[in-house]
Structure formats: structure tokens, C-alpha cells
Design an enzyme around this catalytic site. Structure first.
Site, PDB file in Angstrom:
ATOM      1  NE  ARG A  94      -4.010   0.098   1.784  1.00 39.82           N
ATOM      2  CZ  ARG A  94      -4.975   0.621   2.550  1.00 39.82           C
ATOM      3  NH1 ARG A  94      -5.056   0.276   3.829  1.00 39.82           N
ATOM      4  NH2 ARG A  94      -5.827   1.486   2.053  1.00 39.82           N
ATOM      5  CG  ASP A 243      -3.794   6.733   5.854  1.00 34.32           C
ATOM      6  OD1 ASP A 243      -4.916   7.200   6.138  1.00 34.32           O
ATOM      7  OD2 ASP A 243      -3.520   5.529   5.920  1.00 34.32           O
TER       8      ASP A 243
END
Ligand code: MRU
Length: 353
Positions: A94, A243
Site C-alpha cells: 500500500r 495516513d
């Protein structure tokens, strides 16, 4: 069930496997998976079985430890070569959450610094480092809860987006940590509005689940109801996770977050981002430079539907994250304190060096 007793991500008691709570099955089923192969750890991160920036950092750290533990290399050079390959592989699962590369880099640095040790001791050192990353995450989340609770008044309504709770971390969460701290201090009348968080429904499946388990007054809303909820005066403050935070305070979080920030500005509602320092990327100057993960179209057209609900062949965009401009942020709640604008200066003051 006390959600803080859920073990999102940990090493098995015998040290041979990564144990995760499979979040794709929640809230219907609480099922743990035991993973040993690098391919299975990669798949678990990619498929969001383990998810949330801090939790994938911890999972990757244990993944790298397991690569070391399973290695047959006879010397440190051989082991380091294998670890570099495992790091690159897991890091590609990711792209947006910086905690993934942060944790992997920390593990590799530990291996480099300990390369003079005999191989078995080097492996033991890596296990201790992965354990430390997990333990630190819990402590950091608790500290964020301590700072964040100072922003809350009895009876407040809080809106949150996606899931930045205990399920997204080793324990306690970031954006939900102030709520858990408030509960521990006897503030039991908070009201939380969870955006459902299309398309993967982390708000509906995960945040609503863990807050309800904790006994919090929880209301689920569709993402497009946030404006109406705010207009009715039900929301006193927004807490979201992140994030990746840039040096200037632009930050990436789950797709839809920037819209919430714009709404909060319109209605004059304070908008706080709960951010462990492991999520701050001082190497990225502004949000335009954050890599944004693009996910499969099927997540939008069919994943949560009994039958596909969109016409075959329709074009689909599915960016997993968006970037919120720092000018929309009231403050960043970190483990060291709350950073207010100008954020570049505030971050440097809180995290010198
Ligand atoms: O795609 P996900 O579910 O991993 O996205 C998670 C988020 O966007 C969270 O808000 C973020 O990782 C912070 S978790 C403390």
C-alpha cells in the site's frame, strides 16, 4: 465486548506467526488469522484485513521479523540481503500510509546497526524492535487520547470519518483515543457521528462496531449526510486520523476527509487531525507529493452489494485517500501535544530533530 481487548495485530505467543483480527469480516465475525508467509502478510495488508496506518506499520514490522526468523542465511550480509528484498515487497502493498515504510525502514536500520551480532542474536534483536514498535504505538495512542480529551466538553457531538480507532492501531486508536480517554474519566455523555465511509465502509463496519461495543452513544450517517448533521448543530468538533502528514500540515486520509474539512470550515466547527509522529513525513513538503492509492473498481460497483449495482463497463475512479489542505485544519493532536498553525514551525517545536 470491550473493544480495547481486541488484538488488532500482534506476534503469536510462540513467535512464529503474525496474528491479526480479519477486519474484512467485521462486524459479523470476530476472527483471527495466523500468518507466516510473506505473501499472506502482503495480501492481508493489501486486502485491508489489517488496516489503518499504525496497524499496517506494526504488521509490516512483524512481517520483516518473520522473514528474518525464517531465513537460512548463515551470516549478517546474507540476512540483510533477504531483509532488503522483504522490505521492498511488503512496502509495495500500500503506498499512501507512511507508517508502512517508516516501520520497515526502522527494522532494516536496526538490522544494519546490529550486523556485528551472531545471526541468532540479530534475529532476537529484530523481534525486540518489532515488539517495541507495537508497544510504542499503544503508548503514543494513549498520549494522543490525553491531549485530545482536553478539547472535549460534556455532551459534545463529535463527527469522525473512516476508522481511526483501536482497530486501526495496536490499541486505543488515534481519532477515537480522546473518546476512550473521556470514557475512562467518566465523561459518558459524548455523542459520536460516524460517516459510513464509502466505498469500503470502515465507518459503518468498524467505527460504529467498536464505539457501540464501548457503550458510546453512536449514530451512523451516510457520507452525504454530514452537512445536514452539522447544519442541525449536532456536531461540536471533528476528529479524524491520517495516513501521511506533510511538513506544511497538508495531510492524506481516507477518501472523503477533505470534504468533511470543507464542511467543518463552512459551519465554523473545529477540525482536528489525530496524528502520531510516525505519520508525519518531514520529507514531503506539501500534499501534491503524497502518493494516492488507486483501488479496484469492483470495490465501488459490487463489493458490499448482493448483486452488482452499477452498469457493466461503466468507468469508475476509486482513489482510497484524498489530501486536505492545511488551511482547513484547526490543529494536529500528536503524542507530544497539539500543533496549531503555522504547522511547519509547530511540528519542529514538538519534534526537534
Ligand atoms: O484504507 P484504510 O482503512 O487503511 O484507511 C485508514 C484511514 O484512512 C485512517 O483514518 C488512517 O489510517 C488513520 S488510522 C489511525
Amino acid at each position: 465486548m470491550n473493544p480495547l481487548e481486541l488484538k488488532t495485530v500482534a506476534l503469536s505467543a510462540d513467535g512464529q506467526a503474525l496474528e491479526i483480527l480479519d477486519q474484512t469480516l467485521l462486524p459479523a465475525q470476530v476472527k483471527y488469522l495466523s500468518l507466516t508467509r510473506q505473501e499472506d502478510i502482503f495480501e492481508a495488508i493489501r486486502a485491508l484485513r489489517v488496516r489503518g496506518a499504525p496497524a499496517i506499520g506494526v504488521a509490516a514490522a512483524y512481517g520483516l521479523y518473520l522473514a528474518a526468523a525464517q531465513s537460512r542465511a548463515q551470516d549478517a550480509d546474507g540476512l540483510l540481503a533477504e531483509l532488503r528484498a522483504a522490505k521492498d515487497y511488503l512496502n509495495s502493498s500500500r503506498p499512501t500510509a507512511v507508517n508502512l515504510s517508516w516501520a520497515l525502514e526502522r527494522m532494516l536500520r536496526t538490522a544494519r546497526e546490529a550486523r556485528a551480532l551472531p545471526v541468532p542474536e540479530l534475529k532476537a534483536r529484530l523481534r525486540r524492535e518489532a515488539d517495541a514498535i507495537r508497544e510504542e504505538d499503544i503508548a503514543v495512542c494513549r498520549a494522543i487520547g490525553g491531549w485530545g480529551v482536553s478539547l472535549l466538553r460534556p455532551g459534545d457531538g463529535i463527527l469522525t470519518h473512516c476508522n481511526a480507532g483501536t482497530l486501526a492501531t495496536a490499541q486505543y486508536g488515534t481519532a477515537l483515543a480522546p473518546i476512550y480517554t473521556a470514557l475512562e474519566r467518566g465523561m459518558t455523555d459524548l455523542r459520536v457521528y460516524c460517516d459510513e465511509t464509502r466505498p469500503l465502509l470502515q465507518g459503518a463496519r468498524l467505527t460504529a462496531f467498536e464505539l457501540q461495543c464501548a457503550g458510546v452513544d453512536t449514530t451512523l450517517i451516510c457520507d452525504n449526510m454530514a452537512s445536514a448533521t452539522m447544519a442541525k448543530g449536532k456536531v461540536d468538533l471533528v476528529f479524524v486520523g491520517c495516513d501521511r502528514v506533510c511538513a506544511n500540515g497538508d495531510f492524506a486520509n481516507k477518501i472523503g476527509t477533505s470534504g468533511v474539512a470543507i464542511l467543518a470550515r463552512h459551519y465554523g466547527i473545529p477540525f482536528y487531525v489525530c496524528a502520531p509522529s510516525s505519520t508525519i513525513d518531514f520529507g514531503v513538503g506539501c500534499g501534491a507529493d503524497i502518493p494516492i492509492e488507486e483501488r479496484p473498481p469492483e470495490e465501488v460497483t459490487e463489493l458490499w452489494y448482493a448483486h452488482r449495482m452499477a452498469p457493466e463497463g461503466v468507468k469508475v475512479d476509486n482513489p482510497a485517500f484524498d489530501v486536505t489542505d492545511h488551511t482547513l485544519v484547526t490543529g494536529f493532536v500528536t503524542e507530544k501535544g497539539i500543533a496549531y498553525p503555522p504547522f511547519d514551525q509547530a511540528f519542529r517545536a514538538l519534534f526537534p530533530g
